[in-house]
Motif scaffolding. Structure first.
Motif, PDB file in Angstrom:
ATOM      1  N   VAL A   1       0.809  -1.217   0.000  1.00 43.17           N
ATOM      2  CA  VAL A   1       0.000   0.000   0.000  1.00 43.17           C
ATOM      3  C   VAL A   1       0.843   1.268   0.000  1.00 43.17           C
ATOM      4  O   VAL A   1       0.606   2.198  -0.777  1.00 43.17           O
ATOM      5  CB  VAL A   1      -0.964   0.004   1.217  1.00 43.17           C
ATOM      6  N   GLY A   2       1.856   1.325   0.874  1.00 45.00           N
ATOM      7  CA  GLY A   2       2.566   2.569   1.110  1.00 45.00           C
ATOM      8  C   GLY A   2       3.240   3.157  -0.102  1.00 45.00           C
ATOM      9  O   GLY A   2       3.265   4.380  -0.277  1.00 45.00           O
ATOM     10  N   ASN A   3       3.803   2.322  -0.977  1.00 42.48           N
ATOM     11  CA  ASN A   3       4.533   2.850  -2.128  1.00 42.48           C
ATOM     12  C   ASN A   3       3.634   3.111  -3.335  1.00 42.48           C
ATOM     13  O   ASN A   3       4.115   3.426  -4.413  1.00 42.48           O
ATOM     14  CB  ASN A   3       5.659   1.884  -2.526  1.00 42.48           C
ATOM     15  N   LEU A   4       2.329   2.961  -3.165  1.00 44.15           N
ATOM     16  CA  LEU A   4       1.383   3.232  -4.243  1.00 44.15           C
ATOM     17  C   LEU A   4       0.645   4.533  -3.933  1.00 44.15           C
ATOM     18  O   LEU A   4       0.086   4.702  -2.843  1.00 44.15           O
ATOM     19  CB  LEU A   4       0.373   2.091  -4.395  1.00 44.15           C
ATOM     20  N   HIS A   5       0.647   5.431  -4.893  1.00 43.68           N
ATOM     21  CA  HIS A   5       0.035   6.741  -4.697  1.00 43.68           C
ATOM     22  C   HIS A   5      -1.481   6.591  -4.499  1.00 43.68           C
ATOM     23  O   HIS A   5      -2.165   6.007  -5.328  1.00 43.68           O
ATOM     24  CB  HIS A   5       0.304   7.628  -5.920  1.00 43.68           C
ATOM     25  N   GLY A   6      -1.968   7.092  -3.383  1.00 47.03           N
ATOM     26  CA  GLY A   6      -3.395   7.046  -3.098  1.00 47.03           C
ATOM     27  C   GLY A   6      -3.768   6.116  -1.970  1.00 47.03           C
ATOM     28  O   GLY A   6      -4.865   6.216  -1.414  1.00 47.03           O
ATOM     29  N   GLY A   7      -2.894   5.170  -1.584  1.00 49.00           N
ATOM     30  CA  GLY A   7      -3.226   4.212  -0.538  1.00 49.00           C
ATOM     31  C   GLY A   7      -3.335   4.857   0.826  1.00 49.00           C
ATOM     32  O   GLY A   7      -4.332   4.676   1.544  1.00 49.00           O
ATOM     33  N   ILE A   8      -2.300   5.618   1.226  1.00 47.43           N
ATOM     34  CA  ILE A   8      -2.321   6.279   2.535  1.00 47.43           C
ATOM     35  C   ILE A   8      -3.418   7.342   2.563  1.00 47.43           C
ATOM     36  O   ILE A   8      -4.102   7.520   3.575  1.00 47.43           O
ATOM     37  CB  ILE A   8      -0.932   6.879   2.843  1.00 47.43           C
ATOM     38  N   GLU A   9      -3.603   8.057   1.457  1.00 49.32           N
ATOM     39  CA  GLU A   9      -4.645   9.080   1.405  1.00 49.32           C
ATOM     40  C   GLU A   9      -6.030   8.462   1.650  1.00 49.32           C
ATOM     41  O   GLU A   9      -6.895   9.067   2.297  1.00 49.32           O
ATOM     42  CB  GLU A   9      -4.628   9.784   0.041  1.00 49.32           C
ATOM     43  N   PHE A  10      -6.241   7.249   1.135  1.00 47.88           N
ATOM     44  CA  PHE A  10      -7.527   6.571   1.347  1.00 47.88           C
ATOM     45  C   PHE A  10      -7.765   6.313   2.835  1.00 47.88           C
ATOM     46  O   PHE A  10      -8.863   6.536   3.357  1.00 47.88           O
ATOM     47  CB  PHE A  10      -7.552   5.252   0.565  1.00 47.88           C
ATOM     48  N   LEU A  11      -6.721   5.840   3.537  1.00 43.89           N
ATOM     49  CA  LEU A  11      -6.862   5.583   4.970  1.00 43.89           C
ATOM     50  C   LEU A  11      -7.118   6.875   5.743  1.00 43.89           C
ATOM     51  O   LEU A  11      -7.863   6.890   6.729  1.00 43.89           O
ATOM     52  CB  LEU A  11      -5.608   4.881   5.490  1.00 43.89           C
ATOM     53  N   GLU A  12      -6.490   7.973   5.298  1.00 45.54           N
ATOM     54  CA  GLU A  12      -6.709   9.249   5.978  1.00 45.54           C
ATOM     55  C   GLU A  12      -8.152   9.727   5.796  1.00 45.54           C
ATOM     56  O   GLU A  12      -8.741  10.315   6.709  1.00 45.54           O
ATOM     57  CB  GLU A  12      -5.728  10.298   5.453  1.00 45.54           C
ATOM     58  N   VAL A  13      -8.732   9.480   4.626  1.00 43.53           N
ATOM     59  CA  VAL A  13     -10.132   9.829   4.418  1.00 43.53           C
ATOM     60  C   VAL A  13     -11.025   9.026   5.364  1.00 43.53           C
ATOM     61  O   VAL A  13     -12.057   9.511   5.847  1.00 43.53           O
ATOM     62  CB  VAL A  13     -10.544   9.584   2.949  1.00 43.53           C
ATOM     63  N   CYS A  14     -10.623   7.779   5.665  1.00 42.29           N
ATOM     64  CA  CYS A  14     -11.400   6.936   6.571  1.00 42.29           C
ATOM     65  C   CYS A  14     -11.249   7.368   8.028  1.00 42.29           C
ATOM     66  O   CYS A  14     -11.948   6.839   8.900  1.00 42.29           O
ATOM     67  CB  CYS A  14     -10.974   5.473   6.426  1.00 42.29           C
ATOM     68  N   GLY A  15     -10.327   8.299   8.338  1.00 39.79           N
ATOM     69  CA  GLY A  15     -10.193   8.792   9.705  1.00 39.79           C
ATOM     70  C   GLY A  15      -8.831   8.571  10.329  1.00 39.79           C
ATOM     71  O   GLY A  15      -8.571   9.030  11.445  1.00 39.79           O
TER      72      GLY A  15
END
Length: 419
Positions: free
Chosen positions: A364-378
């Motif tokens: 997840v971490g090295n793919l653009h958008g993965g961490i951002e998705f978790l941040e949207v979830c809270g």
């Protein structure tokens, strides 16, 4: 549902019992019987009480007698077929070859007479224009049961040389009719043969229907795969055109004597105050679901863009499968994280993710958008961006359910992120 009648597969005649089926088979040599859930009609004339087994018989009876009122007693007379019931012994009259020379036990020739048939059905056939000999032969050989059976027999044997000759049977056939020519064991075997034939017919029909359903599933699958292939091909063409446009644009500026375009000033910024003055409509903020969908779409598209920037167009097809697998694995990993929190919101270990974890970075971490998705979830970054943490008081089941639905759509929808 239990069968209410036996249908002859050769002529379509409906029979009420195994005994009628046996008599019909011995009279016509038809052997293809199947169980039917349709009961044999029992339309009783209200004036004279004559039962009719079909609409054709009703019409003929009305034409001959003028009686028009009939009571439908089909439901009262209908009963399930008992395939285990003992068969009625076949009569000598049915077993003998009609019109063949007959002789008594002493060797003397026997007297031959015209067989007895249903007089009302004989009159109906004559009213339809059939000769007496032809109608008598049809009724006798069709089992003397229904008008339809006789008409079907006539249609099958109209080319016979003796079709217009009156059939003959031995005169003493009535006295010998009670002599069975089948033992109880043979009757049981014959009943079993009828049941087995009906079972095989049903299984064959089920297999045929399953083959048709399988063909339809294969056709739909091929159409979906072809549509996906065309969409992915069009996407690759659009990306290649975009990548080729950038150097071509720089080359045109060089030929025109213009200075190289400054990336910082290449995109003129629009004047927000002017735009706000032109439109008085409020701008709707993006919902959580839309932001999640954008993160997942960027994760899929940016991964392909990264591969195209570092590889040649000719090598793209060779890596398509691996790239799709990586993206799908990232979606599934995110779904696991979200599912663990939704099921166990009080467990801190499910609400805390180490960003430096090798497995997390690979998936997840090295793919653009993965961490951002978790941040949207809270999830929030803590301790110098070393951890992603979701506080217990910020666990929102509705948001987690929305995230799960978006991830499931991204995993199962083959066209997700194409446009």
């Amino acid at each position: 549902m239990a069968g209410l009648s036996l249908r002859c597969g050769d002529c379509g005649t409906q029979l009420r019992s195994v005994e009628e089926a046996q008599a019909h088979a011995e009279a016509t040599n038809h052997a293809n019987f199947v169980e039917s859930t349709e009961a044999v009609l029992n339309l009783v004339c209200s004036d004279c009480g004559k039962p009719c087994r079909s609409q054709t018989e009703v019409d003929l009876h009305t034409k001959r007698t003028g009686h028009k009122e009939f009571a439908d007693k089909t439901a009262e007379a209908a009963k399930p077929i008992d395939l285990d019931a003992p068969l009625k012994p076949a009569s000598t009259e049915e077993a003998m070859d009609v019109d063949a020379p007959a002789s008594s036990a002493s060797g003397e020739p026997q007297e031959m007479v015209v067989p007895e048939v249903n007089k009302e059905m004989l009159a109906d056939l004559e009213a339809m224009g059939f000769a007496t000999a032809r109608a008598t032969r049809a009724l006798h050989f069709s089992g003397n049961s229904t008008i339809e059976g006789a008409i079907n027999w006539l249609s099958e044997h109209q080319e016979d040389a003796d079709i217009d000759e009156m059939p003959l049977v031995p005169a003493n056939s009535k006295t010998e009719a009670n002599k069975p020519n089948l033992t109880p064991e043979e009757m049981k075997i014959k009943a079993q043969e009828l049941r087995e034939r009906a079972r095989k017919k049903k299984e064959e029909e089920e297999r045929r229907m399953e083959r048709e359903r399988e063909k339809e599933r294969i056709r739909i699958g091929k159409e979906l795969l072809e549509a996906k292939r065309i969409e992915e091909q069009n996407e690759r063409k659009r990306l290649v055109s975009f990548l080729l446009f950038v150097p071509a644009h720089a080359e045109r500026r060089r030929k025109l004597g213009l200075p190289p375009e400054d990336p910082a000033t290449s995109k003129p910024s629009a004047a927000p105050p002017v735009e706000e003055k032109k439109s008085a409509l409020p701008i709707r903020p993006a919902t959580k679901a839309e932001r999640m969908r954008d993160c997942l779409r960027n994760l899929k598209q940016q991964n392909k863009m990264k591969r195209m920037r570092h590889g040649s167009y000719q090598d793209m097809s060779a890596h398509d499968l691996d790239d799709d697998a990586k993206v799908k694995r990232a979606f599934q990993t995110l779904l696991t994280y979200i599912g663990n929190v939704a099921k166990n919101p009080d467990e801190e270990k499910f609400r805390k993710i180490r960003l430096t974890n090798a497995t997390f970075q690979e998936r997840v971490g090295n793919l653009h958008g993965g961490i951002e998705f978790l941040e949207v979830c809270g999830f929030e970054k803590l301790e110098g961006n070393e951890f992603l943490f979701l506080p217990r008081d910020k666990v929102d089941k509705a948001i987690l359910n929305t995230a799960g639905a978006e991830l499931n759509s991204a995993i199962t929808n083959p066209f997700f992120g194409v446009l």
